[in-house]
Design an enzyme around this catalytic site. Sequence first.
Site, PDB file in Angstrom:
ATOM      1  N   GLY B 216       0.822  -1.203   0.000  1.00 51.20           N
ATOM      2  CA  GLY B 216       0.000   0.000   0.000  1.00 51.20           C
ATOM      3  C   GLY B 216       0.860   1.258   0.000  1.00 51.20           C
ATOM      4  O   GLY B 216       1.941   1.300  -0.595  1.00 51.20           O
ATOM      5  N   SER B 217       0.386   2.261   0.732  1.00 53.17           N
ATOM      6  CA  SER B 217       1.036   3.578   0.669  1.00 53.17           C
ATOM      7  C   SER B 217       2.455   3.583   1.227  1.00 53.17           C
ATOM      8  O   SER B 217       3.232   4.497   0.931  1.00 53.17           O
ATOM      9  CB  SER B 217       0.203   4.592   1.448  1.00 53.17           C
ATOM     10  OG  SER B 217      -1.115   4.574   0.979  1.00 53.17           O
ATOM     11  N   THR B 218       2.809   2.582   2.023  1.00 54.62           N
ATOM     12  CA  THR B 218       4.182   2.602   2.541  1.00 54.62           C
ATOM     13  C   THR B 218       5.181   2.453   1.403  1.00 54.62           C
ATOM     14  O   THR B 218       6.333   2.852   1.515  1.00 54.62           O
ATOM     15  CB  THR B 218       4.436   1.457   3.545  1.00 54.62           C
ATOM     16  OG1 THR B 218       4.082   0.224   2.931  1.00 54.62           O
ATOM     17  CG2 THR B 218       3.610   1.648   4.809  1.00 54.62           C
ATOM     18  N   GLU B 461      -6.777   5.082   6.147  1.00 54.06           N
ATOM     19  CA  GLU B 461      -5.359   5.013   6.450  1.00 54.06           C
ATOM     20  C   GLU B 461      -5.003   5.650   7.791  1.00 54.06           C
ATOM     21  O   GLU B 461      -4.238   5.106   8.573  1.00 54.06           O
ATOM     22  CB  GLU B 461      -4.582   5.709   5.341  1.00 54.06           C
ATOM     23  CG  GLU B 461      -3.251   5.081   5.099  1.00 54.06           C
ATOM     24  CD  GLU B 461      -2.613   5.671   3.854  1.00 54.06           C
ATOM     25  OE1 GLU B 461      -3.143   5.405   2.765  1.00 54.06           O
ATOM     26  OE2 GLU B 461      -1.612   6.370   3.994  1.00 54.06           O
TER      27      GLU B 461
END
Lengths: 468, 485
Positions: B216-218, B461
């Site tokens: 994901g966003s990591t 998130e």
Amino acid sequence: MSSSTHTSTIGAIGAPSRRNTELALLVFAVLIPIFAYANVGLAINDEVPTGMLGYGLGLGLLAGVAHLIVRRFAPYADPLLLPLATLLNGLGIVLIWRLDQSERLQQASTFTAGAPNQLMYSALGIALFVGVLLLLKDHRVLQRYTYISMVAALVLLLLPLVPGLGRNVFGAKIWISVAGFSIQPGEFAKIALAVFFSGYLMVKRDALALASRRFMGLYLPRGRDLGPIITIWAVSLLILIFETDLGTSLLFFGLFVIMLYVATERTSWIIIGLGMSVAGAVGVASFSSHVEARVNAWLDPFGCYADSGACEQIGQSIMAFGSGGVLGTGWGQGNSDLIGFAANSDFIFSTVGEELGLAGVMAFLLIYGLIIERGVRTSLAARDPFGKLFAIGLTGAFALQIFIVAGGVMGLIPLTGMTMPFLAYGGSSVIANWALIGILIRISDTARRPAPSPAPSPDAEMTQVVRP
Amino acid sequence: MNKPLRRIAIFCGVLILALLVRTNWIQYVQADDLSSRKENKRVDIERYSIKRGDIIVDGKAITGSKDTDDSFFQYKRTWKNGPMWAPVTGYASQVFGTSQIENLEDGILTGTDDRLFFSRTLDMLTGKKKGGGNVVTTLNGAAQKAAFEGLGDSKGAVAAIDPETGAILALASTPSYDPSTFAGRSNKDGDAWNDLTNNPDKPMLNRALRETYAPGSTFKVVTAAAALEHGLYDDVDEKTKTPEPWTMPGTRTELPNHGGNNCEKASLREAMRVSCNTVFGKIGSDLGKEKMIETAEKFGFNEEQFVPVRSNASVFPTELDPSQTALSSIGQFNTSATPLQMAMVTAAIANDGTLMEPYMVSELKAPNLDTVEKHAPKTLSEPLSKPNAQKIQQTMETVVNEGTGTNAKIDGVTVGGKTGTAETGENNEGTPFAWFISYAKTDSGSPVAVAVVIEDSNADEAVSGGGLAAPIAKDVMKAVIDSKG
């Protein structure tokens, strides 16, 4: 030296009796097992076993008595037989005692400590040994009992088949139980058969050797001379079929062929004998599932390891040998108890393999080899045909038994239930083998005894008188 | 009669000779084969006849060896706080074999390793009882405890690394299992094993090393690193060429942003703070798949790691069209990473661009406590330059100070982090994963980088990555800093 008062005759230089050699060897034969015993105790319990004094004294006493009897009643006997048998017997008791200490075997419901019994059986065996030397002044007396021996042997062989008397142990019916004791009559039948064969062949050897027809390069015997051979072959097959005991059949048949060959000096007997034994074995193997299982286990023990008890047994035994390697794990430090069933009887040689290693196994085989060598030598030295046949018969049976048992547990030939002479747990085996050694000692004593010096004859002296 | 007698004598000699040859065959030629066969129980009897060596954390053993009264296997393995340490140690069962460190360092632990030959021989000569050697790990007990307790009843994993050396400080996975329950050979042990292997939650799966999750966003920190390294942007405060809305190349699909954030021309710092999909998706598509793959692989993607326990390869897909490149660059599509991988990404950034090889066995000791082998830290790669690494550090610190990761703030310590939520399943119907990656920095450098993933969480998130995962990361970092200071 015989009396040498007469300087005029060349006195026979008395053959050395070798009794002192025997005594010296016996000391070692007693000390080695005692050290082995201490070794097991130290390895398993970190202490010298408490029974050591009793065991040492017991073994020493038995060996001492046997020696004194030999010294007195068979002074010219072979000096190696008694020490070798004592050594094997002593080490056998140590091996059995070592397996008695196994926690894994102790957990089995059928466990009983074997060493005390074995010591008692050894005492009985040596008593029988002494009895043989005391009662059997001359082995030729046995010639008189040729046919009685045959009947006795057949009865002994057939006893396990009597309902209520015979016992089926792991597929083989070679035991009878009498008053709580298990007896393997086959062990005694071995000696009785040797007596019968010797007596019979001594009489018939000329007929068997000479009255034959030549056929395809082989001397084929006449039908009436072939009779007993066919009988023995049939009896062996019967044993094989009804007692499912390949080993005993092979042993008796082999014994007969060896003696026949020695008596007749005809190679054709060997070929006929081998042919018949192969035919019999193959025939039975294809009918009996028990024998078939043993053969399959021999061919590939690890192929059927998980499925068949026979395969697992032989696999365990071979792994015990392999795990021992060259020098072995040392007394008391192996895991041959994994074999479980019959670890201290039929499979006792696997414990030797694991704990004493290749070196120990070779030493044991050489000890057995020496006994056989002494037996053959006795036979060669014997002066009468009966004695020759009898000695080679007993020795041949002994050698075959070693080969069948050791070969079986090492996976060289299919495994059959038989005991390693002197090592294995079992009264019948120890007692019968002591009797066997007793007879060999008696024959060797007769063979090596110097010829009696001629009786002093008054006439002889007279002839030297020159009359004036 | 003597001629046949002599022949019989030879025959008997041949019989004995055959036996002698046979015994040489099985006791010499085939001895090794027979003594090590799988059917041969002696192998295991021998193995369990000695006290197994211990696995050491912080100078204390986390394992033990119990003397049972069993007539086959004398010693049984025990663990202190088994569930917490199971992802590190693995198991060592009398029946079910060994895994992980218990498996890889089995030779040392059982004292049979070739490198112990000399000490074994010495012990044999001096009559000392045989024993096993010890395995010293890099783990930090306090950090592991914080990680394990932080995860609690949820499914997830934590991996923490010392960025400067690559030493693994924490490796937790939940739900876990207690290896003690099936260390023996009783029926109870067998039942416990069956229960564990049939459990749908897979407690014996080491999620920190062997499970890959969509990052994901990591993953955006990797994309940011690629943008800087490949010269797409030079500064994190420079405005990016991002339209709003942005339609993915080759499609008519607009890439949405979380919570309806407007990310038009947002700088990297701003895009990181609010986790813009459009900015990083466009970077990915502008750079193209080759450059993205190059950077991702420098961080360790697409390759198994051995720490020495094997860690699954994290995946950055190599067969991509431009829209898939965009999706992959925000940690969706087929991108997946182990928690260890994301900890490595964080560590590389925290260590000013140098990625150290992760490891968790620092030293092997002989039974007499002599050192057999010591691990020296090794550089695995240099995924980005020092200035670029420091630029990304700034953006990550912004995330913690004023973005989605404020829950990871620690007083007096500089903390940088990134939240993430990965949607899973067809049409994103699966349960999302919450991620948080972060590092701490003190005056003497960065002592810890950590990655936390929690399965089965809220899709928002800020709520999930920042709310569930960040506090765990904070506790782990704090535990490491406290134990050092």
